[in-house]
Each structure stands twice: as C-alpha cells, then as structure tokens.
Design a protein around this motif. Structure first.
Motif: not given
Length: 230
Positions: A31-32, A35, A38, A40, A60-61, A63, A89, A114, A116, A121
């Motif tokens: 995940q880190a 992120r 990705a 923004r 999309w994630l 934030e 997400s 974010l 992705i 992925y």
C-alpha cells in the motif's frame, strides 16, 4: 467520546456494506509503495470523478473528502448506492474484470484522490498468492453481504431498511459512532423518501438506538437496530 465511522480523519463513510475495499487487503508495504507512486488529483464539490462507460486504466483511493457513487438517469437524477470516505478505494472491480465502469461518481466537498495505475497494481499482485487469496476472500465477503442487503431491500419496509443500513455501518466500530449524512442522503441510499426517513429516525431515536444531529446520525445501539430490523 464520539467516534467517526471512518479512520480518525474527521470524515465519514456511508456504505451499505461493511466489507473492506480491496486496496485495504494489500500488505502495508505494498500500500505504501502504491501510494508513493500514485498521482494526486483534487476535485471540487460536485465535480465528476468518473462516469459509466469510462475505460479502465486504474482505480481511485480517497485521501481526503468523500465520493458518492451511483448512476445518473437520462433525466439527470442520481441514484446513490454508496458514499465513501478517506481510506476507501473504488474501481478495482472494473479493473480486475477488464470492463468499463458501471457507476458514476462525484466529489462531495473538496476531495483529494490518488490514482493507482493498473500496471503498478497488477505488478503488486503478481507472484503473491497470499495477497490474491486475501483479495478473493474480500470479494466473496462483499458478494455475500450484497446478496443479503439486496434481499433485505426487497423484503423490508422503510424501518427495516434504515435500521439494517445503520447497523451495517456501525459494524466493527467503537461506540457510539457517527454517520455524517443528511436525511436525503440516507433516503437515497436505502431507496425511500426524505420524509419517510425522518419519521423512521424519530422512532429509532425514541427506541434509544440512535441520536440525531445536524446532518449526522449517532449510532448508539447496533444490536437494537438489528432487532428492530427483524
């Protein structure tokens, strides 16, 4: 102390289902990395994030802020199915199925997302059987809850739908927890009218299951809500 329905970022999630979103099933280090890689993007209140039929190149994630998902009719009315907040997400299912989007989505308030990318992925999933099994488990749980929720919508009256929806939101959350949404938002999510939702919420408050506030509902007793739904 009152707890938000989402991780302590001061936002909310109004999902009819409480299964985890798929990004959350990835190992923390993955995940880190995703992120960090990705792009923004910021969306203004009411700005479209995605439309039905869009090609899929990632997901999309959230934030900051919220995104409401559903479908616009030809007349321009919007039928909401969920409202997501920070840490959620959306769009992975279309990516995994290699099919166009089937829901529209727009920002609720100023929102930061974010993006992705699909290659990143897919690379994260390649050669990691444990993560793939975790994703399959999350998909299975979400499908089971969707079937149960869809059946409840068909058989239940307005009180049943509202009570079950709120009970689902509070699942696995510290109590009391707060769902920040208007009565109109809730009405759209459970398929009834704002006036009906107002009547139901008043009765649920009399039962001690919830406490109403301005554009928010504090959930006090999920077990009571489930009992009333039955």
């Amino acid at each position: 102390m009152q707890k938000d329905l989402h991780s302590g970022r001061g936002s909310t999630v109004s999902r009819p289902l409480r299964s985890p979103t798929l990004f959350g099933e990835l190992p923390p280090e993955v995940q880190a990395r995703l992120r960090a890689e990705a792009p923004r993007r910021r969306f203004a209140d009411g700005e479209l994030v995605q439309q039905r039929g869009d090609a899929v190149g990632g997901f999309w994630l959230i934030e900051r802020g919220q995104v409401r998902l559903g479908q616009f009719s030809h007349e321009g009315t919007f039928s909401a199915v969920s409202q997501l907040g920070p840490g959620d997400s959306f769009g992975e299912l279309a990516l995994l199925a290699a099919r166009p989007r089937i829901v529209d989505g727009y920002a609720v308030g100023t929102t930061e997302l974010l993006w992705i990318r699909a290659p990143a992925y897919e690379a994260a999933l390649a050669g990691d059987p444990a993560t793939m099994r975790s994703l399959l488990g999350a998909l299975s749980a979400e499908l089971q809850e969707f079937i149960d929720f869809a059946a409840m919508l068909q058989r239940g009256d307005a009180r049943t739908r509202v009570a079950q929806f709120l009970a689902n939101l509070a699942r696995d959350r510290a109590l009391p927890c707060c769902a920040r949404m208007s009565q109109q938002d809730l009405a759209e999510l459970v398929g009834t009218t704002r006036v009906t939702v107002g009547t139901v919420l008043a009765r649920l408050e009399e039962e001690g299951a919830i406490r109403r506030g301005y554009r928010e509902i504090e959930i006090l007793d999920p077990n009571r809500l489930r009992a009333l739904a039955r």
